[in-house]
Design a protein around this motif. Structure first.
Motif, mmCIF file in Angstrom:
data_model
loop_
_atom_site.group_PDB
_atom_site.id
_atom_site.type_symbol
_atom_site.label_atom_id
_atom_site.label_comp_id
_atom_site.label_asym_id
_atom_site.label_seq_id
_atom_site.Cartn_x
_atom_site.Cartn_y
_atom_site.Cartn_z
ATOM 1 N N UNK A 149 8.022 -30.378 61.296
ATOM 2 C CA UNK A 149 8.008 -28.994 61.747
ATOM 3 C C UNK A 149 9.452 -28.506 61.754
ATOM 4 N N UNK A 150 9.785 -27.661 60.774
ATOM 5 C CA UNK A 150 11.149 -27.157 60.630
ATOM 6 C C UNK A 150 11.401 -25.910 61.475
ATOM 7 N N UNK A 151 10.353 -25.338 62.033
ATOM 8 C CA UNK A 151 10.493 -24.114 62.813
ATOM 9 C C UNK A 151 11.289 -23.044 62.050
ATOM 10 N N UNK A 152 11.003 -22.952 60.755
ATOM 11 C CA UNK A 152 11.604 -21.936 59.895
ATOM 12 C C UNK A 152 10.520 -21.391 58.969
ATOM 13 N N UNK A 153 10.392 -20.080 58.951
ATOM 14 C CA UNK A 153 9.571 -19.402 57.952
ATOM 15 C C UNK A 153 10.519 -19.051 56.804
ATOM 16 N N UNK A 154 10.439 -19.750 55.664
ATOM 17 C CA UNK A 154 11.475 -19.604 54.636
ATOM 18 C C UNK A 154 11.650 -18.187 54.102
ATOM 19 N N UNK A 155 10.531 -17.460 53.886
ATOM 20 C CA UNK A 155 10.600 -16.092 53.354
ATOM 21 C C UNK A 155 9.488 -15.271 53.995
ATOM 22 N N UNK A 156 9.530 -13.987 53.775
ATOM 23 C CA UNK A 156 8.461 -13.124 54.286
ATOM 24 C C UNK A 156 7.116 -13.435 53.643
ATOM 25 N N UNK A 157 7.123 -14.068 52.489
ATOM 26 C CA UNK A 157 5.874 -14.462 51.832
ATOM 27 C C UNK A 157 5.167 -15.574 52.601
ATOM 28 N N UNK A 158 5.901 -16.254 53.492
ATOM 29 C CA UNK A 158 5.371 -17.389 54.237
ATOM 30 C C UNK A 158 4.856 -17.001 55.622
ATOM 31 N N UNK A 159 4.575 -15.728 55.835
ATOM 32 C CA UNK A 159 4.054 -15.248 57.107
ATOM 33 C C UNK A 159 3.107 -14.097 56.840
ATOM 34 N N UNK A 160 2.079 -13.985 57.663
ATOM 35 C CA UNK A 160 1.066 -12.955 57.444
ATOM 36 C C UNK A 160 1.645 -11.548 57.494
ATOM 37 N N UNK A 197 2.731 -18.889 43.993
ATOM 38 C CA UNK A 197 2.239 -17.523 44.151
ATOM 39 C C UNK A 197 1.097 -17.424 45.158
ATOM 40 N N UNK A 198 0.939 -18.458 45.982
ATOM 41 C CA UNK A 198 -0.172 -18.482 46.931
ATOM 42 C C UNK A 198 0.347 -18.505 48.361
ATOM 43 N N UNK A 199 -0.237 -17.670 49.212
ATOM 44 C CA UNK A 199 0.121 -17.680 50.629
ATOM 45 C C UNK A 199 -0.523 -18.896 51.282
ATOM 46 N N UNK A 200 0.298 -19.815 51.750
ATOM 47 C CA UNK A 200 -0.165 -21.033 52.406
ATOM 48 C C UNK A 200 0.395 -21.036 53.823
#
Length: 258
Positions: A149-160, A197-200
């Motif tokens: 658990x890195x507690x980092x959302x790398x980009x805005x694509x990685x969050x709803x 290209x997939x939201x995971x």
């Protein structure tokens, strides 16, 4: 190297969710498991429950907070490091071991909230130590995975939707810059590599029906060094675990290498 399934899972309280964890292990049978947020001291680690399923264990616990562990199917993890170098750290956040021919670093990076403030400063300082240690691992000739658990959302694509999280430590430019510096060393983000290209998502908090609405974040990552990355065959998230009663707010993330 034989085919291996390596997983990372923030269990969010080992004692409270041990039945969930054992059920997942029985169903999915990963060869290597990195656990975070045990919230339990070493003395209460349920090693016998894991041994009954065929797992050797290594743990670095802490009462009430933090805590990491590595499980190995039909093997005993061989410890190589407990805690990051250069930190006089009372928080149990890093454990490293040789398992099934792979050097496995299990990490639970500080959350950093609220920010700004001392907790965010600690997050960034810890991240700097991880980056320095990871550079040394890159210089080795071993297959290495840094999972946790890195507690980092790398980009805005990685969050709803980033709008309601803009002040959160997980999305701050400094946090993301540290994660990118790790990748720039030559690490491969397994999920993003296979699903560009997939939201995971890997985390859905307990508020506002985020699980039911699939309002998730990707903060649990498996990074592979250039020796291991070419052996990456598959990856995914066992999202069904998040739907179980008394579930953690994270789901297990896994890769298959071989």
């Amino acid at each position: 190297m034989k085919a291996l399934k390596i997983a990372t899972f923030n269990i969010n309280g080992l004692r409270a969710r041990l039945p969930n964890l054992l059920d997942w292990l029985q169903r999915e049978r990963p060869h290597v498991v990195c656990l975070q947020e045990l919230k339990a001291p070493d003395a209460s680690f349920p090693a016998t429950a894991f041994e009954a399923l065929g797992y050797g264990t290594l743990h670095h616990g802490q009462a009430s907070w933090n805590g990491v562990a590595i499980l190995a199917l039909d093997a005993e993890p061989l410890e190589s490091r407990r805690g990051l170098p250069g930190i006089d750290d009372s928080q149990s956040r890093y454990l490293e071991a040789a398992v099934h021919g792979v050097l496995v670093g299990c990490l639970y990076l500080p959350n950093g909230n609220p920010q700004p403030g001392p907790k965010f400063d600690y997050k960034l300082a810890w991240f700097e130590r991880l980056i320095a240690h990871a550079a040394g691992l890159q210089a080795s000739e071993l297959p290495v995975v840094l999972a946790g658990d890195y507690n980092v959302v790398p980009t805005d694509f990685d969050i709803y939707n980033p709008r309601s999280w803009l002040k959160d430590a997980l999305l701050q430019p400094e946090s993301r810059a540290c994660y990118q510096r790790l990748l720039d060393q030559g690490w491969t983000d397994a999920i993003r590599h296979l699903y560009p290209n997939e939201r995971v998502f890997t985390f859905w908090d307990y508020f506002r029906q985020h699980w039911q609405k699939n309002s998730g974040l990707r903060i649990d990552h498996l990074l592979l060094n250039p020796i291991l990355a070419p052996r990456l065959k598959d990856a995914g998230v066992h999202a069904w675990v998040r739907n179980e009663p008394h579930a953690s707010d994270h789901a297990p993330v896994w890769i298959e290498v071989g």
